[in-house]
Design a protein around this motif. Structure first.
Motif, PDB file in Angstrom:
ATOM      1  N   GLU A 115       0.938  -1.128   0.046  1.00 25.55           N
ATOM      2  CA  GLU A 115       0.080  -0.175  -0.053  1.00 25.55           C
ATOM      3  C   GLU A 115       1.016   1.155  -0.060  1.00 25.55           C
ATOM      4  O   GLU A 115       0.341   2.348  -0.355  1.00 25.55           O
ATOM      5  N   MET A 116       2.159   1.174   0.215  1.00 28.40           N
ATOM      6  CA  MET A 116       2.932   2.293   0.097  1.00 28.40           C
ATOM      7  C   MET A 116       3.291   2.809  -1.221  1.00 28.40           C
ATOM      8  O   MET A 116       3.812   2.116  -2.184  1.00 28.40           O
ATOM      9  N   ARG A 117       3.273   4.059  -1.292  1.00 31.54           N
ATOM     10  CA  ARG A 117       4.097   4.400  -2.372  1.00 31.54           C
ATOM     11  C   ARG A 117       5.383   4.527  -2.537  1.00 31.54           C
ATOM     12  O   ARG A 117       6.300   4.953  -1.505  1.00 31.54           O
ATOM     13  N   LEU A 118       5.883   4.105  -3.720  1.00 31.75           N
ATOM     14  CA  LEU A 118       7.400   4.129  -3.860  1.00 31.75           C
ATOM     15  C   LEU A 118       7.897   5.202  -4.783  1.00 31.75           C
ATOM     16  O   LEU A 118       7.262   5.482  -5.716  1.00 31.75           O
ATOM     17  N   ILE A 119       8.909   6.153  -4.172  1.00 35.20           N
ATOM     18  CA  ILE A 119       9.395   7.154  -5.093  1.00 35.20           C
ATOM     19  C   ILE A 119      10.872   7.324  -5.395  1.00 35.20           C
ATOM     20  O   ILE A 119      11.811   7.032  -4.484  1.00 35.20           O
ATOM     21  N   LYS A 120      11.273   7.129  -6.681  1.00 31.85           N
ATOM     22  CA  LYS A 120      12.733   7.226  -6.973  1.00 31.85           C
ATOM     23  C   LYS A 120      13.301   8.790  -6.927  1.00 31.85           C
ATOM     24  O   LYS A 120      12.702   9.398  -7.801  1.00 31.85           O
ATOM     25  N   TYR A 121      14.298   9.083  -6.282  1.00 26.94           N
ATOM     26  CA  TYR A 121      14.794  10.464  -6.141  1.00 26.94           C
ATOM     27  C   TYR A 121      16.148  10.300  -6.749  1.00 26.94           C
ATOM     28  O   TYR A 121      16.931   9.711  -6.259  1.00 26.94           O
ATOM     29  N   VAL A 122      16.224  10.939  -7.850  1.00 27.87           N
ATOM     30  CA  VAL A 122      17.301  10.671  -8.697  1.00 27.87           C
ATOM     31  C   VAL A 122      17.357   9.634  -9.785  1.00 27.87           C
ATOM     32  O   VAL A 122      17.531   8.548  -9.419  1.00 27.87           O
ATOM     33  N   ALA A 134      14.628   2.924 -18.000  1.00 26.48           N
ATOM     34  CA  ALA A 134      13.309   3.720 -17.599  1.00 26.48           C
ATOM     35  C   ALA A 134      12.244   2.684 -17.514  1.00 26.48           C
ATOM     36  O   ALA A 134      11.093   3.219 -16.797  1.00 26.48           O
ATOM     37  N   GLN A 135      11.890   1.614 -18.295  1.00 29.55           N
ATOM     38  CA  GLN A 135      10.810   0.557 -18.270  1.00 29.55           C
ATOM     39  C   GLN A 135      10.980   0.077 -16.885  1.00 29.55           C
ATOM     40  O   GLN A 135       9.955  -0.049 -16.310  1.00 29.55           O
ATOM     41  N   LYS A 136      11.988  -0.433 -16.308  1.00 35.55           N
ATOM     42  CA  LYS A 136      12.193  -0.829 -15.005  1.00 35.55           C
ATOM     43  C   LYS A 136      11.738  -0.032 -13.922  1.00 35.55           C
ATOM     44  O   LYS A 136      10.983  -0.247 -12.918  1.00 35.55           O
ATOM     45  N   THR A 137      12.224   1.295 -14.236  1.00 29.30           N
ATOM     46  CA  THR A 137      11.912   2.277 -13.150  1.00 29.30           C
ATOM     47  C   THR A 137      10.350   2.647 -13.001  1.00 29.30           C
ATOM     48  O   THR A 137       9.740   2.717 -12.010  1.00 29.30           O
ATOM     49  N   ALA A 138       9.651   2.551 -14.251  1.00 35.36           N
ATOM     50  CA  ALA A 138       8.122   2.842 -14.333  1.00 35.36           C
ATOM     51  C   ALA A 138       7.539   1.679 -13.658  1.00 35.36           C
ATOM     52  O   ALA A 138       6.430   1.600 -13.057  1.00 35.36           O
ATOM     53  N   GLU A 139       8.152   0.346 -13.739  1.00 38.53           N
ATOM     54  CA  GLU A 139       7.328  -0.823 -13.114  1.00 38.53           C
ATOM     55  C   GLU A 139       7.520  -0.880 -11.554  1.00 38.53           C
ATOM     56  O   GLU A 139       6.573  -1.297 -10.974  1.00 38.53           O
ATOM     57  N   LEU A 140       8.685  -0.410 -11.135  1.00 33.49           N
ATOM     58  CA  LEU A 140       9.121  -0.563  -9.782  1.00 33.49           C
ATOM     59  C   LEU A 140       8.529   0.799  -9.070  1.00 33.49           C
ATOM     60  O   LEU A 140       8.047   0.532  -7.655  1.00 33.49           O
ATOM     61  N   PHE A 141       8.407   1.934  -9.463  1.00 31.65           N
ATOM     62  CA  PHE A 141       8.290   3.187  -8.818  1.00 31.65           C
ATOM     63  C   PHE A 141       6.996   3.968  -9.294  1.00 31.65           C
ATOM     64  O   PHE A 141       6.744   3.933 -10.506  1.00 31.65           O
ATOM     65  N   ASP A 142       6.405   4.596  -8.153  1.00 33.91           N
ATOM     66  CA  ASP A 142       5.039   5.129  -8.287  1.00 33.91           C
ATOM     67  C   ASP A 142       5.466   6.720  -8.914  1.00 33.91           C
ATOM     68  O   ASP A 142       4.790   7.426  -9.430  1.00 33.91           O
ATOM     69  N   GLY A 143       6.478   7.105  -8.749  1.00 31.19           N
ATOM     70  CA  GLY A 143       7.112   8.618  -8.948  1.00 31.19           C
ATOM     71  C   GLY A 143       8.707   8.565  -9.137  1.00 31.19           C
ATOM     72  O   GLY A 143       9.294   7.794  -8.271  1.00 31.19           O
ATOM     73  N   VAL A 144       9.006   9.403 -10.013  1.00 29.20           N
ATOM     74  CA  VAL A 144      10.428   9.796 -10.505  1.00 29.20           C
ATOM     75  C   VAL A 144      10.903  11.266 -10.163  1.00 29.20           C
ATOM     76  O   VAL A 144      10.193  11.971 -10.954  1.00 29.20           O
TER      77      VAL A 144
END
Length: 388
Positions: A115-122, A134-144
């Protein structure tokens, strides 16, 4: 936003990430004083009130061998973060830089705290090679959260929600106050031509660039007999650069620390090894020639993975060749000197770079505090009640 107090899990393993995390914590606390922070970080985040779950020093490694050696500890650290998230139930986890570890941690966090949002900073680097990230990032994180303005399109195309926040280090360079005349007077340069040389920071870079860079200076002296040369030493490479530049022509002298930026701003042109230095020169408004040499195996690998016609950050940001790039066999004294000469005097080559730099600077540095921009994005994403 949830009615419960805001709780954020942060993860920063390297000094640069620790600085970003501390800046973000301060900005979030200004907007949301009741915010609580858990996770891991370094001394700067500790000063902001974070009690790190474990020491992060062991994870600041460079190279595939060191990364492989750190893998068992990284797996355990990711599990500990997942345990913490499952117990404390933060609304979001923000994983800062460290792409390899972030992938491991994100998969565990997603499984244990779905239920937790995942955000990638950098955002991971995708604009010069490895676009599948880029595709992997989109799959793993809710925001970049992206440092550079030109990065967002790569991740949006892959389906990731992105926000451009800017680069704090580059903003600091833009804000740096320096007096060209004062620098020249301090070093007895006068009004004559001044060339800044930025040979790199790694030992292998300095060794490969020594002969062609010195040769370029010698050839430039034919057209500019009163040429002076200032050599910029990157942090941690001061002694190696002094040894490299000892005996160089043009009355070469070495500068370090904050004076590096003063030197580059005072110079008429620069000869720079490809890397962060090219972005710094663009921010300082100094026309440049970009050069680089690597060993044969690295060259073959680079040709196989590179997805951009340019290698320097300044040209990648611009989407075209603003500064000449003389690489490998083109990194020869005569080629370097021929490209530098038009930049040492007023003319179309010099003016075209100077005119391009302001737009490039905006794409590299951003126009507001990165911490404030990142905090605004995080709270905006959490407050919508939707996936970022």
């Amino acid at each position: 936003m949830s009615a419960s107090p805001l709780k954020i899990l942060l993860c920063a393993l390297e000094p640069s990430a620790d600085a970003l995390g501390a800046d973000l914590m301060a900005a979030l606390r200004k907007r949301c004083p009741e915010a609580a922070f858990i996770g891991c970080g370094g001394a700067l985040m500790a000063a902001q009130g974070l009690e790190s779950l474990f020491p992060v020093d062991r994870f600041s490694v460079i190279g595939p061998v060191a990364a492989l050696q750190a893998l068992p500890a990284a797996l355990k650290a990711a599990d500990r973060l997942a345990d913490l998230a499952e117990k404390e139930k933060p609304q979001t986890a923000i994983l800062i830089d460290s792409w390899s570890f972030s992938k491991i941690a994100a998969m565990r966090l997603r499984k244990r705290a779905p239920e937790m949002r995942l955000i990638k900073y950098v955002a991971p680097q995708v604009w010069a090679s490895r676009p599948r990230r880029a595709q992997k990032t989109a799959e793993l994180f809710d925001g970049v959260l992206c440092l550079f303005g030109f990065e967002t399109g790569y991740f949006e195309q892959a389906g990731a929600n992105t926000r451009w926040v800017g680069h704090p280090g580059f903003q600091a360079i833009l804000a740096h106050d320096s007096d060209k005349a004062a620098f020249r007077a301090r070093h007895n340069i006068g009004a004559g031509p001044l060339l800044a040389v930025l040979p790199g920071s790694r030992a292998a870079e300095l060794k490969r660039h020594a002969a062609p860079f010195r040769g370029a200076i010698e050839k430039l002296l034919t057209d500019f007999p009163d040429l002076r040369v200032v050599v910029s030493a990157a942090p941690g490479a001061e002694n190696a650069v002094r040894a490299l530049a000892a005996g160089w022509p043009g009355g070469a002298f070495v500068v370090e620390g904050e004076e590096r930026f003063e030197a580059c701003r005072a110079a008429d042109a620069a000869l720079a090894a490809s890397g962060t230095a090219t972005a710094e020169l663009a921010l300082l408004g100094t026309p440049m020639v970009v050069a680089y040499k690597v060993e044969l195996l690295t060259e073959l690998w680079a040709r196989a993975v590179l997805t951009t016609p340019h290698v320097s950050l300044v040209n990648i940001a611009a989407g075209r060749e603003v500064a000449p790039e003389l690489l490998q066999r083109d990194c020869r004294p005569e080629r370097l000197a021929a490209a530098l000469a038009p930049l040492m005097r007023d003319g179309p080559a010099r003016r075209s770079q100077i005119e391009a730099f302001p737009a490039i600077a905006r794409l590299l540095a951003g126009e507001r505090s990165p911490g404030d921009a990142a905090a605004a994005a995080v709270l905006d994403w959490l407050g919508t009640g939707k996936t970022p």
